[in-house]
Design an enzyme around this catalytic site. Structure first.
Site, mmCIF file in Angstrom:
data_model
loop_
_atom_site.group_PDB
_atom_site.id
_atom_site.type_symbol
_atom_site.label_atom_id
_atom_site.label_comp_id
_atom_site.label_asym_id
_atom_site.label_seq_id
_atom_site.Cartn_x
_atom_site.Cartn_y
_atom_site.Cartn_z
ATOM 1 N N TYR A 22 -13.870 -2.676 9.655
ATOM 2 C CA TYR A 22 -12.493 -2.173 9.801
ATOM 3 C C TYR A 22 -11.962 -2.392 11.222
ATOM 4 O O TYR A 22 -10.820 -2.817 11.412
ATOM 5 C CB TYR A 22 -12.505 -0.691 9.437
ATOM 6 C CG TYR A 22 -11.169 0.014 9.410
ATOM 7 C CD1 TYR A 22 -10.326 -0.080 8.300
ATOM 8 C CD2 TYR A 22 -10.765 0.821 10.473
ATOM 9 C CE1 TYR A 22 -9.121 0.605 8.267
ATOM 10 C CE2 TYR A 22 -9.563 1.510 10.441
ATOM 11 C CZ TYR A 22 -8.743 1.405 9.335
ATOM 12 O OH TYR A 22 -7.548 2.083 9.305
ATOM 13 N N LYS A 74 -8.746 -4.596 12.182
ATOM 14 C CA LYS A 74 -7.586 -4.001 12.847
ATOM 15 C C LYS A 74 -7.330 -4.640 14.217
ATOM 16 O O LYS A 74 -6.173 -4.719 14.656
ATOM 17 C CB LYS A 74 -7.769 -2.489 12.973
ATOM 18 C CG LYS A 74 -7.718 -1.733 11.625
ATOM 19 C CD LYS A 74 -6.479 -2.070 10.821
ATOM 20 C CE LYS A 74 -6.149 -1.047 9.747
ATOM 21 N NZ LYS A 74 -5.002 -1.457 8.917
ATOM 22 N N ARG A 110 1.028 5.682 -1.905
ATOM 23 C CA ARG A 110 0.668 7.003 -1.360
ATOM 24 C C ARG A 110 0.592 6.902 0.172
ATOM 25 O O ARG A 110 0.768 5.819 0.744
ATOM 26 C CB ARG A 110 -0.677 7.471 -1.925
ATOM 27 C CG ARG A 110 -1.846 6.636 -1.446
ATOM 28 C CD ARG A 110 -3.161 7.075 -2.076
ATOM 29 N NE ARG A 110 -4.286 6.554 -1.314
ATOM 30 C CZ ARG A 110 -5.542 6.540 -1.737
ATOM 31 N NH1 ARG A 110 -5.839 6.997 -2.931
ATOM 32 N NH2 ARG A 110 -6.499 6.073 -0.959
ATOM 33 N N ASP A 151 -1.914 -7.172 -5.793
ATOM 34 C CA ASP A 151 -3.122 -7.124 -4.958
ATOM 35 C C ASP A 151 -2.851 -8.082 -3.806
ATOM 36 O O ASP A 151 -2.778 -9.302 -4.011
ATOM 37 C CB ASP A 151 -4.336 -7.565 -5.776
ATOM 38 C CG ASP A 151 -5.614 -7.595 -4.932
ATOM 39 O OD1 ASP A 151 -5.517 -7.605 -3.687
ATOM 40 O OD2 ASP A 151 -6.700 -7.643 -5.531
ATOM 41 N N VAL A 152 -2.685 -7.545 -2.597
ATOM 42 C CA VAL A 152 -2.242 -8.382 -1.476
ATOM 43 C C VAL A 152 -3.256 -9.469 -1.090
ATOM 44 O O VAL A 152 -2.910 -10.431 -0.404
ATOM 45 C CB VAL A 152 -1.869 -7.552 -0.223
ATOM 46 C CG1 VAL A 152 -0.693 -6.630 -0.511
ATOM 47 C CG2 VAL A 152 -3.065 -6.786 0.322
ATOM 48 N N GLY A 164 0.837 -1.209 0.000
ATOM 49 C CA GLY A 164 0.000 0.000 0.000
ATOM 50 C C GLY A 164 0.863 1.247 0.000
ATOM 51 O O GLY A 164 0.530 2.250 0.627
ATOM 52 N N ALA A 165 1.988 1.183 -0.740
ATOM 53 C CA ALA A 165 3.007 2.229 -0.615
ATOM 54 C C ALA A 165 2.997 3.238 -1.764
ATOM 55 O O ALA A 165 3.931 4.016 -1.908
ATOM 56 C CB ALA A 165 4.387 1.586 -0.475
HETATM 57 N N1 NAD Z 1 -4.923 7.557 7.856
HETATM 58 C C1 NAD Z 1 -5.241 7.196 9.101
HETATM 59 O O1 NAD Z 1 -5.719 8.017 9.899
HETATM 60 C C2 NAD Z 1 -5.028 5.781 9.567
HETATM 61 C C3 NAD Z 1 -5.314 5.503 10.920
HETATM 62 C C4 NAD Z 1 -5.124 4.204 11.381
HETATM 63 C C5 NAD Z 1 -4.675 3.214 10.538
HETATM 64 N N2 NAD Z 1 -4.408 3.509 9.231
HETATM 65 C C6 NAD Z 1 -3.935 2.410 8.387
HETATM 66 O O2 NAD Z 1 -2.699 2.755 7.804
HETATM 67 C C7 NAD Z 1 -2.588 2.144 6.516
HETATM 68 C C8 NAD Z 1 -2.305 3.211 5.470
HETATM 69 O O3 NAD Z 1 -3.347 4.176 5.517
HETATM 70 P P1 NAD Z 1 -3.355 5.510 4.625
HETATM 71 O O4 NAD Z 1 -4.091 6.523 5.399
HETATM 72 O O5 NAD Z 1 -2.003 5.800 4.119
HETATM 73 O O6 NAD Z 1 -4.320 5.013 3.428
HETATM 74 P P2 NAD Z 1 -4.395 5.396 1.883
HETATM 75 O O7 NAD Z 1 -5.789 5.087 1.464
HETATM 76 O O8 NAD Z 1 -3.845 6.768 1.621
HETATM 77 O O9 NAD Z 1 -3.385 4.348 1.217
HETATM 78 C C9 NAD Z 1 -3.653 2.966 1.226
HETATM 79 C C10 NAD Z 1 -2.932 2.323 0.055
HETATM 80 O O10 NAD Z 1 -3.226 0.911 0.086
HETATM 81 C C11 NAD Z 1 -3.410 0.488 -1.243
HETATM 82 N N3 NAD Z 1 -4.182 -0.753 -1.306
HETATM 83 C C12 NAD Z 1 -5.503 -0.906 -1.067
HETATM 84 N N4 NAD Z 1 -5.882 -2.186 -1.289
HETATM 85 C C13 NAD Z 1 -4.751 -2.842 -1.692
HETATM 86 C C14 NAD Z 1 -4.508 -4.186 -2.078
HETATM 87 N N5 NAD Z 1 -5.487 -5.101 -2.117
HETATM 88 N N6 NAD Z 1 -3.241 -4.523 -2.434
HETATM 89 C C15 NAD Z 1 -2.251 -3.589 -2.414
HETATM 90 N N7 NAD Z 1 -2.422 -2.303 -2.065
HETATM 91 C C16 NAD Z 1 -3.676 -1.936 -1.712
HETATM 92 C C17 NAD Z 1 -4.139 1.659 -1.911
HETATM 93 O O11 NAD Z 1 -4.055 1.578 -3.325
HETATM 94 C C18 NAD Z 1 -3.421 2.854 -1.310
HETATM 95 O O12 NAD Z 1 -2.320 3.268 -2.087
HETATM 96 C C19 NAD Z 1 -3.900 1.393 6.302
HETATM 97 O O13 NAD Z 1 -3.745 0.046 6.694
HETATM 98 C C20 NAD Z 1 -4.853 2.105 7.238
HETATM 99 O O14 NAD Z 1 -5.930 1.272 7.583
HETATM 100 C C21 NAD Z 1 -4.578 4.775 8.735
#
Ligand code: NAD
Length: 251
Positions: free
Chosen positions: A152, A156, A14, A61-62, A11-12
């Site tokens: 979710y 988590k 962005r 796709d993980v 998920g890197a």
């Molecule tokens: N932003 C927050 O406040 C927050 C808080 C708690 C936890 N998180 C967790 O941190 C992680 C990153 O969050 P973020 O805010 O950067 O999210 P984001 O939506 O900006 O980025 C998530 C990335 O995961 C990728 N992704 C989605 N499904 C995928 C798949 N099947 N295979 C490969 N890649 C896939 C997306 O394309 C995207 O680039 C997530 O696990 C999220 O649940 C985020």
């Protein structure tokens, strides 16, 4: 640190994942930037190479076992055995329980739980053989329950149990496993939440910051710094922990 150590961040393309990939590259790892869209992954990898690091972009796709097996094999081939894995890929499909569909439930479980399982299973073979490994799973403050996030928060919370079990099973091979549980981090994911509930992102951030003891929302760098420590050599005695990075106490 050996210059040949390889890290995978899922998920890197962005958000937290992209910032973590850049941070681990500056820590000296060769980094595989994994996301659904290979071109978007490669764009982040190119910024790492431009900054003098070593990185490739890989489309995986993980949740898809074949793509995971092929992608991890490619990383091992092109960058070296992956001994650091950050399971960061994530999606939200928020809704109150009575409106949540089976698809909303399954999609979230597939990316977070099945995805982390498949990626970890593929990478642990390299870690146990190398007798060194660092696994970091992205949990969330939502693991403690959050309105509109039955799927979710279950996923988590599930990742916390997964993490502790990995720590128990893999410790003897020099592999640690920890979870980082962010609070509110300013990314596209929280921007999407603001849109869903019908407030501007600026107002959402301002309102959220008032509830957070340190008086601000988090940035991807806050999470990347914590992950960097957990992946370091010196964090070898920290395992099976859930670290809330939320600007205040949660447990
Ligand atoms: N932003 C927050 O406040 C927050 C808080 C708690 C936890 N998180 C967790 O941190 C992680 C990153 O969050 P973020 O805010 O950067 O999210 P984001 O939506 O900006 O980025 C998530 C990335 O995961 C990728 N992704 C989605 N499904 C995928 C798949 N099947 N295979 C490969 N890649 C896939 C997306 O394309 C995207 O680039 C997530 O696990 C999220 O649940 C985020």
């Amino acid at each position: 640190m050996s210059p040949t150590r390889t890290a995978i961040v899922t998920g890197a393309a962005r958000g937290i994942g992209a910032t973590t990939a850049r941070r681990l590259a500056s820590d000296g790892y060769a980094v595989a930037v994994v996301d659904l869209d290979e071109a978007a992954s490669e764009a982040v990898a190119a910024t790492i190479r431009d900054a003098g690091g070593s990185a490739i972009g890989v489309g995986i796709d993980v949740g898809d076992a074949e793509q995971v097996a092929a992608g991890v094999a490619r990383v091992a081939d092109e960058l070296g055995a992956p001994v650091v894995l950050v399971n960061n890929a994530g999606i939200i499909r928020d809704n109150l329980l009575f409106k949540m569909t089976e698809d909303d439930w399954d999609a979230v479980m597939t990316v977070h739980l099945r995805g982390a399982f498949l990626m970890t299973k593929a990478c642990q073979a390299h870690m146990t053989e190398t007798k060194f490994g660092r696994i970091v799973n992205l949990s969330s403050s939502s693991a403690q329950g959050n309105r509109g996030q039955a799927n979710y928060s279950a996923a988590k919370a599930g990742l916390q149990g997964f993490t502790k079990t990995l720590a128990i099973e893999l410790g003897r091979f020099g592999v640690t496993a920890n979870a980082v549980a962010p609070g509110f981090i300013q990314t596209d994911m929280t921007a999407a939440t603001a849109e869903r509930i019908g407030v501007s992102f600026e107002d959402f951030i301002e309102h959220s910051a008032k509830q957070i003891p340190v008086g601000r929302v988090g940035q991807p760098e806050d999470i990347a710094a914590t992950i960097s420590f957990l992946c370091s050599e010196e964090a070898g005695f920290v395992s099976g922990q859930v670290i809330y990075v939320a600007g205040g106490p949660l447990d």
